[in-house]
Design a protein around this motif. Structure first.
Motif, PDB file in Angstrom:
ATOM      1  N   GLU A  36       0.834  -1.199   0.000  1.00 27.27           N
ATOM      2  CA  GLU A  36       0.000   0.000   0.000  1.00 27.27           C
ATOM      3  C   GLU A  36       0.869   1.249   0.000  1.00 27.27           C
ATOM      4  OE1 GLU A  36      -3.700   1.920   2.603  1.00 27.27           O
ATOM      5  OE2 GLU A  36      -2.334   0.484   3.560  1.00 27.27           O
ATOM      6  N   ALA A  37       0.574   2.145  -0.939  1.00 21.53           N
ATOM      7  CA  ALA A  37       1.249   3.446  -0.949  1.00 21.53           C
ATOM      8  C   ALA A  37       0.662   4.308   0.161  1.00 21.53           C
ATOM      9  CB  ALA A  37       1.063   4.121  -2.305  1.00 21.53           C
ATOM     10  N   SER A  38       1.445   5.259   0.668  1.00 22.45           N
ATOM     11  CA  SER A  38       0.947   6.115   1.749  1.00 22.45           C
ATOM     12  C   SER A  38      -0.131   7.054   1.239  1.00 22.45           C
ATOM     13  CB  SER A  38       2.095   6.932   2.357  1.00 22.45           C
ATOM     14  OG  SER A  38       2.674   7.787   1.393  1.00 22.45           O
ATOM     15  N   PHE A  39      -1.114   7.302   2.080  1.00 22.98           N
ATOM     16  CA  PHE A  39      -2.091   8.352   1.772  1.00 22.98           C
ATOM     17  C   PHE A  39      -1.382   9.699   1.855  1.00 22.98           C
ATOM     18  CE2 PHE A  39      -5.480  11.338   2.584  1.00 22.98           C
ATOM     19  CZ  PHE A  39      -6.521  10.882   1.775  1.00 22.98           C
ATOM     20  N   SER A  40      -0.586   9.855   2.912  1.00 21.50           N
ATOM     21  CA  SER A  40       0.268  11.032   3.102  1.00 21.50           C
ATOM     22  C   SER A  40       1.412  10.633   4.016  1.00 21.50           C
ATOM     23  CB  SER A  40      -0.503  12.195   3.738  1.00 21.50           C
ATOM     24  OG  SER A  40      -1.567  12.609   2.919  1.00 21.50           O
ATOM     25  N   VAL A 110      -2.758  15.414   4.726  1.00 22.63           N
ATOM     26  CA  VAL A 110      -3.928  14.535   4.702  1.00 22.63           C
ATOM     27  C   VAL A 110      -5.141  15.300   4.183  1.00 22.63           C
ATOM     28  CG1 VAL A 110      -5.594  13.308   6.163  1.00 22.63           C
ATOM     29  CG2 VAL A 110      -3.138  12.955   6.508  1.00 22.63           C
ATOM     30  N   LEU A 111      -5.376  16.495   4.726  1.00 35.64           N
ATOM     31  CA  LEU A 111      -6.567  17.248   4.332  1.00 35.64           C
ATOM     32  C   LEU A 111      -6.471  17.802   2.911  1.00 35.64           C
ATOM     33  CD1 LEU A 111      -7.617  19.024   7.634  1.00 35.64           C
ATOM     34  CD2 LEU A 111      -8.840  17.286   6.359  1.00 35.64           C
ATOM     35  N   TRP A 112      -5.282  18.202   2.497  1.00 32.43           N
ATOM     36  CA  TRP A 112      -5.130  18.622   1.102  1.00 32.43           C
ATOM     37  C   TRP A 112      -5.482  17.478   0.153  1.00 32.43           C
ATOM     38  CZ3 TRP A 112      -0.084  21.153   2.969  1.00 32.43           C
ATOM     39  CH2 TRP A 112      -0.296  22.510   3.241  1.00 32.43           C
ATOM     40  N   LYS A 116      -8.499  17.095  -2.574  1.00 33.78           N
ATOM     41  CA  LYS A 116      -8.143  16.869  -3.982  1.00 33.78           C
ATOM     42  C   LYS A 116      -8.723  15.557  -4.511  1.00 33.78           C
ATOM     43  CE  LYS A 116      -4.017  16.409  -6.939  1.00 33.78           C
ATOM     44  NZ  LYS A 116      -4.111  14.976  -7.287  1.00 33.78           N
ATOM     45  N   ASP A 117      -8.588  14.468  -3.718  1.00 33.12           N
ATOM     46  CA  ASP A 117      -8.940  13.132  -4.202  1.00 33.12           C
ATOM     47  C   ASP A 117     -10.061  12.463  -3.413  1.00 33.12           C
ATOM     48  OD1 ASP A 117      -6.829  13.254  -6.072  1.00 33.12           O
ATOM     49  OD2 ASP A 117      -5.395  12.590  -4.569  1.00 33.12           O
ATOM     50  N   THR A 118     -10.592  13.127  -2.380  1.00 36.04           N
ATOM     51  CA  THR A 118     -11.523  12.555  -1.390  1.00 36.04           C
ATOM     52  C   THR A 118     -10.762  11.625  -0.448  1.00 36.04           C
ATOM     53  OG1 THR A 118     -12.260  10.524  -2.488  1.00 36.04           O
ATOM     54  CG2 THR A 118     -13.388  12.587  -3.101  1.00 36.04           C
ATOM     55  N   GLY A 119     -11.452  11.081   0.559  1.00 33.56           N
ATOM     56  CA  GLY A 119     -10.789  10.253   1.565  1.00 33.56           C
ATOM     57  C   GLY A 119     -10.444   8.864   1.085  1.00 33.56           C
ATOM     58  N   ILE A 120     -10.984   8.457  -0.068  1.00 32.78           N
ATOM     59  CA  ILE A 120     -10.649   7.156  -0.658  1.00 32.78           C
ATOM     60  C   ILE A 120     -10.002   7.415  -2.014  1.00 32.78           C
ATOM     61  CG2 ILE A 120     -11.587   4.998  -1.583  1.00 32.78           C
ATOM     62  CD1 ILE A 120     -13.733   5.068   0.517  1.00 32.78           C
ATOM     63  N   VAL A 121      -8.758   6.997  -2.170  1.00 34.68           N
ATOM     64  CA  VAL A 121      -7.994   7.378  -3.368  1.00 34.68           C
ATOM     65  C   VAL A 121      -7.810   6.239  -4.360  1.00 34.68           C
ATOM     66  CG1 VAL A 121      -6.806   9.267  -2.217  1.00 34.68           C
ATOM     67  CG2 VAL A 121      -5.814   6.978  -2.142  1.00 34.68           C
ATOM     68  N   THR A 122      -8.178   4.994  -3.953  1.00 30.11           N
ATOM     69  CA  THR A 122      -8.088   3.867  -4.886  1.00 30.11           C
ATOM     70  C   THR A 122      -9.308   2.972  -4.704  1.00 30.11           C
ATOM     71  OG1 THR A 122      -6.930   2.387  -3.349  1.00 30.11           O
ATOM     72  CG2 THR A 122      -5.558   3.849  -4.699  1.00 30.11           C
ATOM     73  N   ASP A 123      -9.568   2.152  -5.686  1.00 34.80           N
ATOM     74  CA  ASP A 123     -10.706   1.222  -5.603  1.00 34.80           C
ATOM     75  C   ASP A 123     -10.500   0.167  -4.519  1.00 34.80           C
ATOM     76  OD1 ASP A 123     -11.924   2.537  -7.673  1.00 34.80           O
ATOM     77  OD2 ASP A 123     -11.197   1.163  -9.229  1.00 34.80           O
ATOM     78  N   THR A 124      -9.264  -0.075  -4.133  1.00 35.04           N
ATOM     79  CA  THR A 124      -8.976  -1.132  -3.157  1.00 35.04           C
ATOM     80  C   THR A 124      -8.783  -0.599  -1.739  1.00 35.04           C
ATOM     81  OG1 THR A 124      -6.623  -0.989  -3.741  1.00 35.04           O
ATOM     82  CG2 THR A 124      -7.942  -2.668  -4.866  1.00 35.04           C
ATOM     83  N   GLN A 125      -8.899   0.737  -1.547  1.00 35.63           N
ATOM     84  CA  GLN A 125      -8.840   1.285  -0.192  1.00 35.63           C
ATOM     85  C   GLN A 125     -10.148   0.941   0.508  1.00 35.63           C
ATOM     86  OE1 GLN A 125      -7.541   5.423   0.188  1.00 35.63           O
ATOM     87  NE2 GLN A 125      -8.716   5.622   2.084  1.00 35.63           N
ATOM     88  N   LEU A 126     -10.064   0.293   1.651  1.00 36.69           N
ATOM     89  CA  LEU A 126     -11.246  -0.303   2.278  1.00 36.69           C
ATOM     90  C   LEU A 126     -12.081   0.679   3.089  1.00 36.69           C
ATOM     91  CD1 LEU A 126      -9.588  -3.658   3.416  1.00 36.69           C
ATOM     92  CD2 LEU A 126     -10.988  -3.247   1.386  1.00 36.69           C
ATOM     93  N   VAL A 127     -11.477   1.724   3.629  1.00 40.63           N
ATOM     94  CA  VAL A 127     -12.230   2.747   4.363  1.00 40.63           C
ATOM     95  C   VAL A 127     -11.662   4.122   4.030  1.00 40.63           C
ATOM     96  CG1 VAL A 127     -12.839   1.253   6.304  1.00 40.63           C
ATOM     97  CG2 VAL A 127     -10.739   2.606   6.406  1.00 40.63           C
ATOM     98  N   SER A 128     -12.525   5.131   4.159  1.00 46.20           N
ATOM     99  CA  SER A 128     -12.073   6.505   3.970  1.00 46.20           C
ATOM    100  C   SER A 128     -11.143   6.873   5.122  1.00 46.20           C
ATOM    101  CB  SER A 128     -13.275   7.455   3.953  1.00 46.20           C
ATOM    102  OG  SER A 128     -12.841   8.803   3.908  1.00 46.20           O
TER     103      SER A 128
END
Length: 468
Positions: A36-40, A110-112, A116-128
């Motif tokens: 998993e890549a970092s969200f931030s 995180v908030l930026w 920009k991308d919403t709290g879910i950035v990929t189809d496989t991210q399980l929660v916002s």
């Protein structure tokens, strides 16, 4: 494994533990469950000019961002790869004319990204990301005051058009970071250099004797063709055979503490009571506090006396070490170990802590023979306590192997390096920088061992010439 592929894990209700992840198929030791890549993520303030803000490698002669003068990068490739993360940060730093703390910078990143991308950035991210636990209501008074200070600093720093957030929402984000932030290490695994948020990883629950481990893979931006680059990511790797449907767990704290101490740390930092088997049954506590001799023959009052002396000495040792007075560290360590002889068992935590410091400092001042002796005793104790595929154990065995090698004990050194390699192939995988370094050492020591067996005198002569 493709970053973001979650085919091997699924979200489920873990009862009192809340949400959790479980295996969707049988896994073997060394298998990558998911990457998993970092969200931030951000580099620590204290290392901002020594660590690349993109790949988190520690490097000399980093290139500084020409606009904010704060962020540093390996080269133009890393800077370009990080621009989407750094763009808003760069403008905010220039606007207020100073750099806020790492926690404020991470909350802002995180908030930026949420905007920009919403709290879910990929189809496989399980929660916002903003649905993760924050435990703000559980914070101690001092922690709450620090959080309020961070919120105030954030409000001065934050800039995103006219978008503003309530104090409660900002506090929620800081709480998420405090409870779920993952410490990032440098490419050699020697130093913590930053902190990041990985939403899927946050769903993996704790166990003091886990079936998985998590490591940072720094990615690769060195290929001339950018299509061959790989991004910074964590990898969740199986430590042993995991059955289909079994919960996936990692350890949030180092195992080398008494169960009561681990439970206290987990309660203080993560706000839950650990009821894992090793804590509930106090497994290995007896070994960690064992007296020397068969059946613990050393008198209880003598054990208590030596433990008190060791506690006092360790405080002094840390002060001497911080001041660079290494000969004093060695002198006090020897005195400690002499007092512990025939009183504390080889698995006693106090003995292991002294052996660890002593072997490290002796290696640093190039007293390799004595360092090798201490590191061997330390590793023997670790093996009786740690999981056989524990990453900390693997790193300790690697350092012991290198110490024996430098001491001219090529047979023992090569054997230890091979042991460490087998563990790190499970915990880090074949492509990690640490494993590649270890593979090179294994090849070198194998060649030297062959030379040693063919003609020991010639090997000794070659080694003496190399040391000079």
């Amino acid at each position: 494994m493709t970053v973001g592929n979650m085919d091997s894990a699924q979200l489920f209700d873990a009862g009192k533990k809340g949400r959790g992840l479980r295996a969707t198929k049988e896994l073997n030791a060394g298998d990558v469950v998911f990457a998993e890549a970092s969200f931030s993520a951000v580099v620590f303030d204290s290392l901002a000019s020594q660590v690349c803000h993109s790949c988190f490698r520690r490097q000399p002669n980093l290139h500084r961002c020409g606009q904010c003068k704060f962020a540093h990068y390996c080269d133009r490739t890393c800077q370009t790869a990080c621009w989407n993360e750094h763009k808003q940060e760069c403008g905010a730093i220039r606007k207020i004319g100073k750099v806020p703390s790492e926690s404020v910078r991470l909350a802002a990143r995180v908030l930026w990204r949420v905007h920009k991308d919403t709290g879910i950035v990929t189809d496989t991210q399980l929660v916002s990301v903003d649905q993760l636990e924050d435990h703000v209501a559980d914070l101690a008074e001092d922690d709450l005051k620090k959080l309020q200070t961070d919120v105030h600093s954030f409000q001065e720093y934050w800039s995103y058009g006219r978008k503003r957030h309530t104090t409660d929402y900002i506090s929620h984000i800081f709480g998420i970071i405090k409870c779920n932030g993952f410490t990032l290490s440098d490419q050699r695994g020697l130093q913590a250099v930053g902190v990041g948020l990985f939403p899927n990883l946050c769903l993996v629950n704790h166990d003091c004797w886990p079936n998985c481990t998590v490591i940072l893979n720094h990615g690769n931006q060195s290929a001339l063709n950018s299509a061959l680059h790989s991004q910074r990511r964590i990898e969740l790797r199986a430590l042993e055979k995991v059955s289909e449907g079994e919960e996936l767990t990692v350890s949030y704290v180092d195992f080398l503490s008494l169960s009561s101490d681990r439970q206290r740390k987990l309660k203080e930092h993560f706000h839950f009571d650990c009821t894992c088997q090793h804590c509930s049954q106090h497994l290995k506590d007896d070994q960690m506090m064992a007296a020397a001799g068969e059946g613990g023959k050393a008198p209880a009052d003598k054990v208590k006396e030596v433990m008190a002396f060791t506690d006092e000495s360790l405080e002094k040792i840390e002060r001497f070490r911080g001041d660079g007075e290494y000969l004093e560290v060695v002198k006090l360590s020897r005195e400690c170990l002499e007092k512990q002889e025939n009183v504390l068992a080889d698995t006693h935590l106090h003995k292991l802590r002294v052996l660890s410091v002593a072997s490290e400092v002796l290696s640093y001042i190039r007293c390799f023979t004595e360092a090798a002796e201490f590191s061997r005793k330390m590793v023997d104790g670790y093996k009786k306590l740690y999981h056989h595929n524990n990453a900390q154990l693997g790193m300790a065995i690697m350092r012991a192997g290198v110490t024996h090698w430098h001491a001219g004990q090529i047979e023992a050194g090569h054997l230890l390096i091979c042991e460490a390699y087998a563990i790190l192939m499970v915990t880090h995988g074949p492509n990690h920088a640490i494993t590649r370094d270890l593979e090179a050492m294994r090849t070198q020591t194998e060649q030297e061992l062959r030379m040693f067996k063919q003609d020991e005198a010639a090997y000794r002569k070659m080694r003496e010439a190399a040391l000079k």
